[in-house]
Write a protein that holds these residues in place. Structure first.
Motif, PDB file in Angstrom:
ATOM      1  N   ASP A  93       0.815  -1.221   0.000  1.00  0.00           N
ATOM      2  CA  ASP A  93       0.000   0.000   0.000  1.00  0.00           C
ATOM      3  C   ASP A  93       0.846   1.267   0.000  1.00  0.00           C
ATOM      4  N   ILE A  94       1.985   1.230   0.647  1.00  0.00           N
ATOM      5  CA  ILE A  94       2.777   2.444   0.799  1.00  0.00           C
ATOM      6  C   ILE A  94       3.204   3.028  -0.550  1.00  0.00           C
ATOM      7  N   ASP A  95       3.350   2.178  -1.561  1.00  0.00           N
ATOM      8  CA  ASP A  95       3.759   2.686  -2.867  1.00  0.00           C
ATOM      9  C   ASP A  95       3.420   1.699  -3.973  1.00  0.00           C
ATOM     10  N   GLN A  96       2.404   2.050  -4.760  1.00  0.00           N
ATOM     11  CA  GLN A  96       1.975   1.121  -5.813  1.00  0.00           C
ATOM     12  C   GLN A  96       2.310   1.627  -7.212  1.00  0.00           C
ATOM     13  N   GLY A  97       3.076   2.721  -7.268  1.00  0.00           N
ATOM     14  CA  GLY A  97       3.580   3.156  -8.570  1.00  0.00           C
ATOM     15  C   GLY A  97       2.571   3.929  -9.399  1.00  0.00           C
ATOM     16  N   LEU A  98       2.651   3.766 -10.702  1.00  0.00           N
ATOM     17  CA  LEU A  98       1.899   4.588 -11.652  1.00  0.00           C
ATOM     18  C   LEU A  98       0.384   4.531 -11.447  1.00  0.00           C
ATOM     19  N   ILE A  99      -0.126   3.425 -10.935  1.00  0.00           N
ATOM     20  CA  ILE A  99      -1.576   3.272 -10.740  1.00  0.00           C
ATOM     21  C   ILE A  99      -2.138   4.402  -9.872  1.00  0.00           C
ATOM     22  N   GLU A 100      -1.314   4.923  -8.968  1.00  0.00           N
ATOM     23  CA  GLU A 100      -1.780   5.999  -8.087  1.00  0.00           C
ATOM     24  C   GLU A 100      -2.101   7.265  -8.880  1.00  0.00           C
ATOM     25  N   ILE A 101      -1.439   7.431 -10.003  1.00  0.00           N
ATOM     26  CA  ILE A 101      -1.655   8.604 -10.842  1.00  0.00           C
ATOM     27  C   ILE A 101      -2.707   8.306 -11.905  1.00  0.00           C
ATOM     28  N   SER A 102      -2.570   7.145 -12.552  1.00  0.00           N
ATOM     29  CA  SER A 102      -3.414   6.844 -13.715  1.00  0.00           C
ATOM     30  C   SER A 102      -4.749   6.221 -13.322  1.00  0.00           C
ATOM     31  N   ARG A 103      -4.809   5.579 -12.161  1.00  0.00           N
ATOM     32  CA  ARG A 103      -6.003   4.853 -11.698  1.00  0.00           C
ATOM     33  C   ARG A 103      -6.366   3.685 -12.602  1.00  0.00           C
ATOM     34  N   ARG A 104      -5.406   3.244 -13.430  1.00  0.00           N
ATOM     35  CA  ARG A 104      -5.684   2.078 -14.278  1.00  0.00           C
ATOM     36  C   ARG A 104      -5.061   0.847 -13.637  1.00  0.00           C
ATOM     37  N   ASP A 105      -5.856  -0.237 -13.473  1.00  0.00           N
ATOM     38  CA  ASP A 105      -5.386  -1.445 -12.780  1.00  0.00           C
ATOM     39  C   ASP A 105      -4.070  -1.968 -13.343  1.00  0.00           C
ATOM     40  N   LYS A 106      -3.920  -1.895 -14.652  1.00  0.00           N
ATOM     41  CA  LYS A 106      -2.724  -2.493 -15.251  1.00  0.00           C
ATOM     42  C   LYS A 106      -1.441  -1.735 -14.885  1.00  0.00           C
ATOM     43  N   ASP A 107      -1.588  -0.559 -14.288  1.00  0.00           N
ATOM     44  CA  ASP A 107      -0.402   0.210 -13.904  1.00  0.00           C
ATOM     45  C   ASP A 107       0.080  -0.100 -12.481  1.00  0.00           C
ATOM     46  N   MET A 108      -0.534  -1.084 -11.840  1.00  0.00           N
ATOM     47  CA  MET A 108      -0.080  -1.523 -10.514  1.00  0.00           C
ATOM     48  C   MET A 108       1.403  -1.922 -10.570  1.00  0.00           C
ATOM     49  N   GLY A 109       2.202  -1.321  -9.695  1.00  0.00           N
ATOM     50  CA  GLY A 109       3.610  -1.722  -9.599  1.00  0.00           C
ATOM     51  C   GLY A 109       4.494  -1.218 -10.730  1.00  0.00           C
ATOM     52  N   ARG A 110       3.931  -0.353 -11.571  1.00  0.00           N
ATOM     53  CA  ARG A 110       4.777   0.155 -12.670  1.00  0.00           C
ATOM     54  C   ARG A 110       5.571   1.381 -12.211  1.00  0.00           C
ATOM     55  N   PHE A 111       6.870   1.302 -12.411  1.00  0.00           N
ATOM     56  CA  PHE A 111       7.773   2.405 -12.085  1.00  0.00           C
ATOM     57  C   PHE A 111       8.605   2.737 -13.312  1.00  0.00           C
ATOM     58  N   ARG A 112       9.215   3.919 -13.283  1.00  0.00           N
ATOM     59  CA  ARG A 112      10.035   4.339 -14.424  1.00  0.00           C
ATOM     60  C   ARG A 112      11.334   3.557 -14.442  1.00  0.00           C
ATOM     61  N   ALA A 113      11.707   3.051 -15.608  1.00  0.00           N
ATOM     62  CA  ALA A 113      13.022   2.430 -15.731  1.00  0.00           C
ATOM     63  C   ALA A 113      14.058   3.548 -15.579  1.00  0.00           C
ATOM     64  N   PRO A 114      14.864   3.493 -14.518  1.00  0.00           N
ATOM     65  CA  PRO A 114      15.802   4.600 -14.282  1.00  0.00           C
ATOM     66  C   PRO A 114      17.007   4.522 -15.207  1.00  0.00           C
ATOM     67  N   THR A 115      17.691   5.650 -15.360  1.00  0.00           N
ATOM     68  CA  THR A 115      18.954   5.630 -16.099  1.00  0.00           C
ATOM     69  C   THR A 115      19.931   4.725 -15.362  1.00  0.00           C
ATOM     70  N   LEU A 116      20.824   4.086 -16.079  1.00  0.00           N
ATOM     71  CA  LEU A 116      21.840   3.270 -15.400  1.00  0.00           C
ATOM     72  C   LEU A 116      23.195   3.970 -15.395  1.00  0.00           C
ATOM     73  N   ARG A 117      23.235   5.180 -15.929  1.00  0.00           N
ATOM     74  CA  ARG A 117      24.474   5.949 -15.825  1.00  0.00           C
ATOM     75  C   ARG A 117      24.775   6.181 -14.351  1.00  0.00           C
ATOM     76  N   ASN A 118      26.017   6.030 -13.980  1.00  0.00           N
ATOM     77  CA  ASN A 118      26.474   6.248 -12.599  1.00  0.00           C
ATOM     78  C   ASN A 118      25.928   5.224 -11.612  1.00  0.00           C
ATOM     79  N   VAL A 119      25.299   4.148 -12.108  1.00  0.00           N
ATOM     80  CA  VAL A 119      24.550   3.263 -11.216  1.00  0.00           C
ATOM     81  C   VAL A 119      25.437   2.597 -10.148  1.00  0.00           C
ATOM     82  N   THR A 120      26.714   2.434 -10.456  1.00  0.00           N
ATOM     83  CA  THR A 120      27.598   1.792  -9.475  1.00  0.00           C
ATOM     84  C   THR A 120      27.707   2.596  -8.177  1.00  0.00           C
ATOM     85  N   VAL A 121      27.540   3.916  -8.248  1.00  0.00           N
ATOM     86  CA  VAL A 121      27.721   4.731  -7.035  1.00  0.00           C
ATOM     87  C   VAL A 121      26.404   5.131  -6.359  1.00  0.00           C
ATOM     88  N   THR A 122      25.257   4.644  -6.885  1.00  0.00           N
ATOM     89  CA  THR A 122      23.983   5.153  -6.349  1.00  0.00           C
ATOM     90  C   THR A 122      23.213   4.158  -5.479  1.00  0.00           C
TER      91      THR A 122
END
Ligand code: HEC
Ligand code: HEC
Length: 371
Positions: free
Chosen positions: A267-296
């Motif tokens: 419940d604390i964070d269900q991703g895009l569904i909170e904005i779009s209200r569409r069931d299929k967006d449950m758990g959808r998050f933005r694929a982040p950049t992987l630049r600099n990923v080793t230090v983040t």
């Protein structure tokens, strides 16, 4: 290896082909972007063109704790340069000690992001997004709401009036202009100086080790599938620039959670569904950049995976625990049968995306003690 470089040239080219003279109508003094040759410039809103003066003011504001109501933190408290402008906390903690539900995002090449934050399809402009840490009340980050006058008055002192006058001649000191300057500074944070960049875009065949080249080939293979979501020169689908008009959909469910057998995220964070209200967006998050990923580290929207090796394990398994069998999981997250050597090669490749020059560049650095 020559083939490889042509491939990256093609990736870039594919993003450029839609261009036919879409130059911004009126650009005053052109701002000098520090980009590799032939790279497209980011799109900048016409009502906030880039200027050196705005970037200078924005940098000072970014590191100034006076921007929080209780003078306890600045943008730079959470976004730490040596960590790719991310931080090592699992989730961010605001100026009153309240926890944010999400992991602090790295800042680099943000000017190219078509969507901002971890899961919001409607936040497309930095000028909107920056209002959240400044004025947001749930959670409180800088906590300006209710203290507007008091905070703004602090910028009528010292060298601020002169900096504002340089950036916004003839205009009063307003939050609108504070935000515009901060956005300009964040846009100026471009990074194209990793070993990978030297290999792929600057013709340096020796910039990557044999292992990194093998890892790169795996990353871009149909067996590992990474590039589908972390593609393009910024290693994220969420990109836009002045030479591209593709509308890529950058939000995915990667099978981190499956609370109810039907793919529910906590419940604390269900991703895009909170904005779009569409069931299929449950758990959808933005694929982040992987630049600099080793230090983040740590990783994912909630910082729930501690190391990069664990992230690779997560993809090898095709999700986490019950998430593996989530009906909402993206079809590309299907589990990968990889050898130990391949695992190491992939890790080494991800390491080649680190831009040490950027992470130590005085142009983006704080001022020691910021008030
Ligand atoms: C308390 C820690 C904290 C502070 C202070 C903070 N941020 Fe952030 N920042 C975050 C977190 C957490 C996210 C992810 C938010 C989300 O997904 O909801 C984020 C996201 C962002 C993003 C989006 C990056 C992207 O790739 O989409 C930008 C830009 C940003 N912050 C800039 C700033 C600026 C400018 C300030 C100062 C005005 C600031 N932040 C203050 C923690 C912080
Ligand atoms: C279906 C799209 C998709 C594919 C395929 C994919 N990823 Fe991801 N990746 C994502 C999304 C979405 C997230 C963020 C998930 C979240 O936080 O809930 C992510 C997060 C990550 C992170 C964490 C980054 C951070 O800053 O927290 C890493 C590292 C990563 N992926 C690497 C890879 C690698 C390596 C592969 C190939 C083995 C891969 N990804 C395949 C979509 C994908």
């Amino acid at each position: 290896m020559v083939l490889r470089k042509e491939f990256f040239a093609l990736v870039l080219f594919a993003e450029i082909v839609t261009l036919t003279g879409c130059a911004e109508p009126e650009a005053p003094k052109p701002y000098q972007w520090n980009l590799p040759e032939n790279f497209p410039e980011p799109i900048v809103p016409t009502d906030n063109p880039m200027s050196e003066a705005k970037v200078r003011l924005g940098k000072k504001l970014f590191y100034d704790k006076q921007l929080s109501f209780n003078q306890a933190m600045s943008c730079g408290t959470c976004h730490i340069q040596s960590l790719g402008f991310a931080e090592s906390k699992t989730v961010a903690v605001g100026s009153t000690g309240q926890s944010h539900r999400r992991n602090t995002q790295p800042l680099l090449n943000v000017a190219y992001n078509s969507n901002l934050t971890w899961a919001h399809s409607g936040l497309t402009q930095l000028e909107q997004q920056i209002l959240l840490p400044m004025f947001g009340e749930e959670p409180i980050e800088l906590g300006i709401t209710g203290h507007e006058e008091e905070v703004l008055e602090r910028f009528d002192r010292g060298d601020y009036p002169e900096l504002f006058e340089g950036a916004f001649p003839g205009e009063p000191i307003t939050f609108n202009n504070v935000v515009k300057a901060l956005a300009s500074f964040v846009r100026s944070m471009v990074s194209f100086n990793s070993d990978f960049d030297r290999y792929a875009y600057q013709g340096d065949d020796n910039a990557l080790s044999e292992s990194q080249i093998r890892g790169m080939n795996l990353f871009f293979s149909e067996r590992f599938e990474c590039f589908h979501c972390h593609g393009g020169f910024n290693f994220t689908q969420s990109s836009k620039h002045e030479q591209q008009q593709l509308d890529l959909k950058p939000f995915h469910n990667t099978g981190l959670y499956n609370e109810d057998g039907e793919g529910a995220y906590p419940d604390i964070d269900q991703g895009l569904i909170e904005i779009s209200r569409r069931d299929k967006d449950m758990g959808r998050f933005r694929a982040p950049t992987l630049r600099n990923v080793t230090v983040t580290a740590p990783y994912m929207h909630d910082g729930s995976i501690e190391t990069l090796a664990d992230v690779i394990d997560f993809y090898a398994k095709g999700g986490r625990r019950e998430g593996i069998s989530s009906p909402l999981k993206n079809a590309f997250i299907k589990g990968i049968d990889m050898t130990d050597e391949e695992r190491q090669d992939l890790l080494n490749f991800l390491e080649s995306l680190t831009d040490e020059t950027f992470n130590t560049d005085p142009q983006f650095a704080g001022f020691g003690t910021s008030h």
